[in-house]
Design an enzyme around this catalytic site. Structure first.
Site, PDB file in Angstrom:
ATOM      1  CE1 TYR A  90      -2.647   3.296  -6.398  1.00 50.21           C
ATOM      2  CE2 TYR A  90      -3.406   3.320  -4.122  1.00 50.21           C
ATOM      3  CZ  TYR A  90      -2.735   2.687  -5.153  1.00 50.21           C
ATOM      4  OH  TYR A  90      -2.149   1.460  -4.962  1.00 50.21           O
ATOM      5  CB  CYS A  91      -6.961   5.711 -10.784  1.00 49.63           C
ATOM      6  SG  CYS A  91      -7.114   7.456 -11.233  1.00 49.63           S
ATOM      7  CD1 TRP A  92      -1.828   6.572 -15.696  1.00 49.40           C
ATOM      8  CD2 TRP A  92      -0.506   5.294 -14.436  1.00 49.40           C
ATOM      9  NE1 TRP A  92      -0.538   6.701 -16.164  1.00 49.40           N
ATOM     10  CE2 TRP A  92       0.286   5.923 -15.409  1.00 49.40           C
ATOM     11  CE3 TRP A  92       0.104   4.448 -13.518  1.00 49.40           C
ATOM     12  CZ2 TRP A  92       1.660   5.744 -15.505  1.00 49.40           C
ATOM     13  CZ3 TRP A  92       1.484   4.263 -13.605  1.00 49.40           C
ATOM     14  CH2 TRP A  92       2.235   4.899 -14.588  1.00 49.40           C
ATOM     15  CE1 TYR A 119       2.723   2.463  -8.140  1.00 49.93           C
ATOM     16  CE2 TYR A 119       2.940   3.098 -10.443  1.00 49.93           C
ATOM     17  CZ  TYR A 119       3.414   2.414  -9.340  1.00 49.93           C
ATOM     18  OH  TYR A 119       4.577   1.685  -9.431  1.00 49.93           O
TER      19      TYR A 119
END
Length: 344
Positions: A90-92, A119
């Protein structure tokens, strides 16, 4: 490319990989996640500036220049962390960073999926969990004056009952001297994630023991309506003699290395003490006379400020002079609660 919406069960089945920058990771991250950043803090800022002034295409090209050489090392690191487990990246907000890493992992034979919404989607679930807050079992909240030993008592009960250590999670004792010997560096978001994860892991249906706190514990606050829910829950009032409280406070704070921190904490409550009382108490601390220092601190500050008024009536009273005897008292009380719950 496959993506999955967040489900708490994923935390127990997948290797969770956070590819955001170290600064983003430090602020908060999914429980158990390992940080394998695609961009470091400075690179992320640079890409953001390029995206703003030159557009997304130039930002992507620059991003490739910065990161392409580190792909093999990232794959090796993630593979070692996964140890055969499926990988969730995952990223932002489920964008290009996590998509890039999942694609590379897929090309190199690792089973990886992207977290839908990143996130941000996880964070939304944490927020909604506490608004409104419906714990998996009834809360039993322990109140009492400073130094009684509530935290130590609850820690001793942790092997027998579900206990959520609010002060331990917050890295603060929740009092004027609460950060002495500790460092409360975590963000509000991180505190909420740790709290959410603590409740997630509890066995449903068994009363959950927590210590009574104010809305704020140092620099962080209880999320959502948790404070109000605690006020509405079962309450246990804890008692102990002044001598016992002094002994326990000295055992907790009686380290000479804490002296400067204690002086700073005392300075912060100087106005509330008044100048004369402050000077007298400060002299005891300066001479490292801990018994009269603690006595005066409780008489002139803690016992006047904490629980000055109580708008509620406790459901039980337990004496914490002897933790073993107190545990027996608590067992009887909790059995009564469970009996009422079963019959209702």
């Amino acid at each position: 490319m496959k993506s999955l919406p967040f489900d708490p069960a994923l935390l127990d089945t997948h290797c969770i990989v956070d590819v955001r920058s170290p600064a983003e990771f430090d602020e908060d991250h999914l429980p158990g996640a390992v940080n394998v950043p695609l961009l470091d803090n400075e690179e992320r800022a640079e890409i953001g500036t390029i995206h703003k002034h030159q557009g997304p295409l130039e930002a992507r090209r620059r991003g490739l220049e910065l990161t392409a050489h580190r792909f093999p090392a990232m794959v090796a690191q993630i593979g070692a962390q996964a140890s055969g487990r499926p990988i969730l990246v995952y990223c932002w907000r489920g964008g290009l960073r996590s998509k890039t890493v999942v694609s590379i992992l897929d090309l190199t034979g690792y089973p990886a999926v992207q977290l839908t919404g990143g996130y941000k989607s996880f964070r939304a679930q944490v927020v909604s969990y506490f608004e409104p807050f419906n714990p998996p079992a009834p809360l039993v909240v322990f109140h009492g004056m400073t130094g009684i030993g509530k935290t130590t008592f609850l820690q001793k009960l942790g092997h027998r009952y579900p206990v959520v250590d609010l002060e331990g999670l917050a890295c603060h004792r929740g009092s004027a001297f609460g950060e002495v010997g500790l460092r409360q560096t975590l963000s509000q978001k991180r505190f909420e994630t740790l709290l959410w994860d603590s409740f997630r892991r509890l066995q449903p249906g068994v009363p959950i023991l927590v210590e009574g706190e104010s809305r704020r514990i140092g620099k962080v606050s209880l999320p959502g309506d948790m404070y109000d829910r605690m006020r509405q829950s079962v309450k246990v009032w804890c008692q102990a003699s002044l001598e016992t409280r002094v002994t326990r406070l000295i055992a907790e704070y009686g380290c000479i290395e804490y002296k400067e921190e204690m002086e700073r904490a005392l300075q912060r409550i100087r106005k509330k003490l008044g100048e004369e009382r402050y000077r007298e108490i400060a002299e005891h601390l300066d001479r490292w006379e801990l018994e009269p220092f603690m006595m005066r601190l409780m008489a002139d500050y803690y016992d006047k400020v904490y629980y000055k008024t109580r708008e509620w009536q406790e459901d039980a009273v337990i004496c914490l002079e002897d933790f073993t005897a107190a545990e027996g008292e608590l067992d009887l009380f909790l059995n009564q609660i469970l009996g009422r719950d079963r019959s209702s």
